[in-house]
Scaffold this motif. Structure first.
Motif, mmCIF file in Angstrom:
data_model
loop_
_atom_site.group_PDB
_atom_site.id
_atom_site.type_symbol
_atom_site.label_atom_id
_atom_site.label_comp_id
_atom_site.label_asym_id
_atom_site.label_seq_id
_atom_site.Cartn_x
_atom_site.Cartn_y
_atom_site.Cartn_z
ATOM 1 N N ALA A 240 0.716 -1.172 0.189
ATOM 2 C CA ALA A 240 0.003 0.029 -0.102
ATOM 3 C C ALA A 240 0.893 1.361 0.050
ATOM 4 O O ALA A 240 2.069 1.259 0.516
ATOM 5 N N PRO A 241 0.476 2.251 -0.643
ATOM 6 C CA PRO A 241 1.382 3.558 -0.815
ATOM 7 C C PRO A 241 1.759 3.952 0.576
ATOM 8 O O PRO A 241 3.022 4.622 0.775
ATOM 9 N N GLY A 242 0.712 4.064 1.529
ATOM 10 C CA GLY A 242 1.133 4.528 2.828
ATOM 11 C C GLY A 242 2.238 3.845 3.625
ATOM 12 O O GLY A 242 2.909 4.291 4.649
ATOM 13 N N ALA A 243 2.565 2.553 3.374
ATOM 14 C CA ALA A 243 3.595 1.770 3.988
ATOM 15 C C ALA A 243 5.042 2.070 3.484
ATOM 16 O O ALA A 243 6.102 1.780 4.232
ATOM 17 N N ARG A 244 5.234 2.970 2.403
ATOM 18 C CA ARG A 244 6.611 3.154 1.876
ATOM 19 C C ARG A 244 7.502 3.847 2.948
ATOM 20 O O ARG A 244 8.437 3.425 3.041
ATOM 21 N N ALA A 245 7.043 5.089 3.222
ATOM 22 C CA ALA A 245 7.874 5.978 3.946
ATOM 23 C C ALA A 245 8.540 5.091 5.303
ATOM 24 O O ALA A 245 9.783 5.109 5.639
ATOM 25 N N GLU A 246 7.644 4.423 5.964
ATOM 26 C CA GLU A 246 8.396 3.765 7.291
ATOM 27 C C GLU A 246 9.255 2.487 6.705
ATOM 28 O O GLU A 246 10.189 2.234 7.349
ATOM 29 N N ALA A 247 8.840 1.787 5.978
ATOM 30 C CA ALA A 247 9.609 0.936 5.336
ATOM 31 C C ALA A 247 10.980 1.292 4.934
ATOM 32 O O ALA A 247 12.064 0.876 5.271
ATOM 33 N N ILE A 248 11.003 2.389 3.989
ATOM 34 C CA ILE A 248 12.360 2.948 3.651
ATOM 35 C C ILE A 248 13.243 3.441 4.847
ATOM 36 O O ILE A 248 14.171 3.769 4.778
ATOM 37 N N ALA A 315 2.353 0.270 -5.818
ATOM 38 C CA ALA A 315 3.005 0.819 -4.614
ATOM 39 C C ALA A 315 4.063 0.048 -4.400
ATOM 40 O O ALA A 315 5.186 0.574 -3.942
ATOM 41 N N ILE A 316 4.058 -1.251 -4.985
ATOM 42 C CA ILE A 316 5.260 -2.026 -4.743
ATOM 43 C C ILE A 316 6.381 -1.596 -5.671
ATOM 44 O O ILE A 316 7.657 -1.290 -5.236
ATOM 45 N N GLY A 317 5.995 -1.116 -6.713
ATOM 46 C CA GLY A 317 7.082 -0.504 -7.683
ATOM 47 C C GLY A 317 7.539 0.880 -7.175
ATOM 48 O O GLY A 317 8.760 1.056 -7.103
ATOM 49 N N ASP A 318 6.815 1.700 -6.357
ATOM 50 C CA ASP A 318 7.154 2.666 -5.952
ATOM 51 C C ASP A 318 8.105 2.620 -4.875
ATOM 52 O O ASP A 318 9.280 3.239 -4.477
ATOM 53 N N LEU A 319 7.771 1.559 -3.796
ATOM 54 C CA LEU A 319 8.625 1.056 -2.775
ATOM 55 C C LEU A 319 10.130 0.842 -3.280
ATOM 56 O O LEU A 319 10.744 1.327 -2.737
ATOM 57 N N LEU A 320 10.010 -0.047 -4.397
ATOM 58 C CA LEU A 320 11.172 -0.593 -5.143
ATOM 59 C C LEU A 320 11.951 0.773 -5.628
ATOM 60 O O LEU A 320 13.237 0.774 -5.584
ATOM 61 N N ALA A 321 11.517 1.675 -6.059
ATOM 62 C CA ALA A 321 12.190 2.637 -6.898
ATOM 63 C C ALA A 321 12.621 3.582 -5.700
ATOM 64 O O ALA A 321 13.861 4.156 -6.067
ATOM 65 N N HIS A 322 12.371 3.294 -4.477
ATOM 66 C CA HIS A 322 13.015 4.159 -3.303
ATOM 67 C C HIS A 322 14.089 3.342 -2.663
ATOM 68 O O HIS A 322 14.665 3.974 -1.790
ATOM 69 N N ALA A 323 14.286 1.887 -3.038
ATOM 70 C CA ALA A 323 15.040 1.038 -2.124
ATOM 71 C C ALA A 323 16.511 0.938 -3.184
ATOM 72 O O ALA A 323 16.341 1.252 -4.311
ATOM 73 N N PRO A 324 17.399 0.648 -2.544
ATOM 74 C CA PRO A 324 18.672 0.276 -3.314
ATOM 75 C C PRO A 324 18.212 -0.716 -4.380
ATOM 76 O O PRO A 324 17.482 -1.544 -4.446
ATOM 77 N N SER A 325 18.558 -0.486 -5.809
ATOM 78 C CA SER A 325 18.419 -1.501 -6.777
ATOM 79 C C SER A 325 19.014 -2.555 -6.516
ATOM 80 O O SER A 325 19.597 -2.974 -5.943
#
Ligand SMILES: Nc1ncnc2c1ncn2[C@@H]1O[C@H](COP(=O)(O)OP(=O)(O)OP(=O)(O)O)[C@@H](O)[C@H]1O
Ligand SMILES: [Mg+2]
Length: 365
Positions: A240-248, A315-325
């Motif tokens: 979910a989009p809201g989960a990204r910030a905390e995970a990153i 949402a997953i794509g967005d998470l991975l775009a913010h994580a190391p490749s």
């Protein structure tokens, strides 16, 4: 020390850390490993999920089809007491510490002590137990960050300078003078620490002097362990989009401190709808009109499902775009029912295997 792999399952509140820790531990056991699963979350969920009546500070056997699975729940006070019993230089010092009011405060309520004791317990399991893998289920992220920092904070606290500052007044009777001179301070202490007096604090620190070295040594050992090649941090998150910030944010903490990140477990992913659904002819007991209506409802449900999986993919794509490749992301399907027994954990274990997470963990380090 045992050469067990250590898997830390982290993430925000309610994402499925306890459930996935139990499912992963069960799966690894049933693949033939000797597994220990430790929860530092005081909720009873791990015990419930594994179907064992109760869990405490000692490993308890969970019945499995193959392999060996044992589970335990951190009792931080007990862990602290055990350390004192094991490391006190004499029975007299041991009893003086265990009976001290300030020790009771420190071991039960000092902020951060629960997190630090989790690390001590992990270390003692590695020392004393024969296991191939230890899975650690952690409390929600904010506290997980606390326990990652706990060994550093503890070793900082035990630095000689701080120690001298704390202990010296006791030896020079400074605390005692302070106590006599200040009713106000005594009142504050009483409110904060219950029946503890300044003399108790002084006594605690003087009794504890002989144990500091060991604490410091072990906190350095934990520091090393958290960065060792056999250690795996799995980050559970939601699609979910809201989960990204905390995970990153969590990932950044791991990277800043050189702790090994193994991958994201993206939990509760919706199962994709089939691209084409062959539609059978109407059964005898349905009119053509009724059957058309059923088809319409199924089509709407499939469209909704496609919209959901599309949003999840983004949402997953967005998470991975913010994580190391190249960061691994394993998708764990949402189960049709709540996961609360061995059979449903086993199904989730199959999902963990099928998405490649289990092999990646077993293969690495
Ligand atoms: N893949 C899944 N499919 C269906 N239900 C799931 C799945 N994963 C977890 N759940 C359910 O979600 C709920 C929360 O899971 P769990 O207790 O494991 O989360 P948690 O991250 O440990 O929570 P907390 O942060 O409070 O410790 C539970 O009811 C569990 O059964
Ligand atoms: Mg939990």
């Amino acid at each position: 020390m045992s050469a067990a792999k250590v898997i830390l399952v982290c993430g925000s509140g309610g994402v499925g850390k306890t459930t996935l820790s139990a499912a992963l531990a069960l799966r690894l056991a049933e693949e033939g490993k000797r597994v220990l699963v430790l929860t530092i979350d005081p909720a009873r969920r791990l015990a419930d999920a594994l179907g064992v009546g109760e869990l405490d500070n000692e490993p308890r056997r969970v019945p499995t089809e193959r392999g060996e699975l044992r589970a335990l729940m951190l009792d931080s006070k007990r862990t602290f007491d055990d350390l004192v019993v094991k490391n006190a230089p004499s029975p007299e010092v041991r009893d003086r510490i265990l009976g001290n009011h300030y020790y009771r405060f420190v071991s039960e309520r000092l902020p951060g002590v629960h997190e630090y004791m989790a690390m001590e317990r992990l270390l003692s399991l590695l020392m004393a137990e024969d296991a191939d893998v230890i899975v650690l289920d952690t409390p929600p992220t904010r506290h997980a960050l606390d326990f990652l920092a706990a060994p550093d904070r503890m070793s900082g606290l035990m630095d000689e300078g701080v120690m001298r500052w704390l202990v010296l007044p006791a030896t020079a009777s400074g605390w005692r003078m302070l106590e006599m001179g200040s009713d106000v301070l005594a009142g504050v202490l009483k409110r904060l620490l219950g029946p503890t007096t300044i003399a108790d604090i002084a006594e605690f620190f003087s009794g504890f002097q002989s144990l500091w070295g060991g604490f410091r040594e072990r906190s350095l050992a934990v520091r090393k362990l958290l960065r060792a090649p056999g250690t795996h941090f799995l980050l559970v998150t939601a699609p979910a989009p809201g989960a990204r910030a905390e995970a990153i944010a969590f990932l950044e903490v791991l990277q800043k401190d050189a702790m090994p990140f193994s991958g994201f477990l993206i939990n509760r992913c919706a199962v994709p709808a089939p691209a084409v659904l062959p539609w059978p002819a109407a059964p005898d007991h349905r009119t053509a009109e009724e059957w058309a209506h059923v088809r319409e409802e199924v089509t709407t449900a499939l469209e909704r499902r496609r919209a959901l999986t599309g949003a999840q993919d983004r949402a997953i794509g967005d998470l991975l775009a913010h994580a190391p490749s190249g960061s691994p992301a394993w998708r764990i399907p949402d189960q049709p029912t709540d996961v609360h027994d061995l059979a449903s954990l086993r199904r989730l274990g199959v999902a963990l295997h099928d998405c490649g997470a289990v092999d990646a963990i077993l293969g690495a380090g």
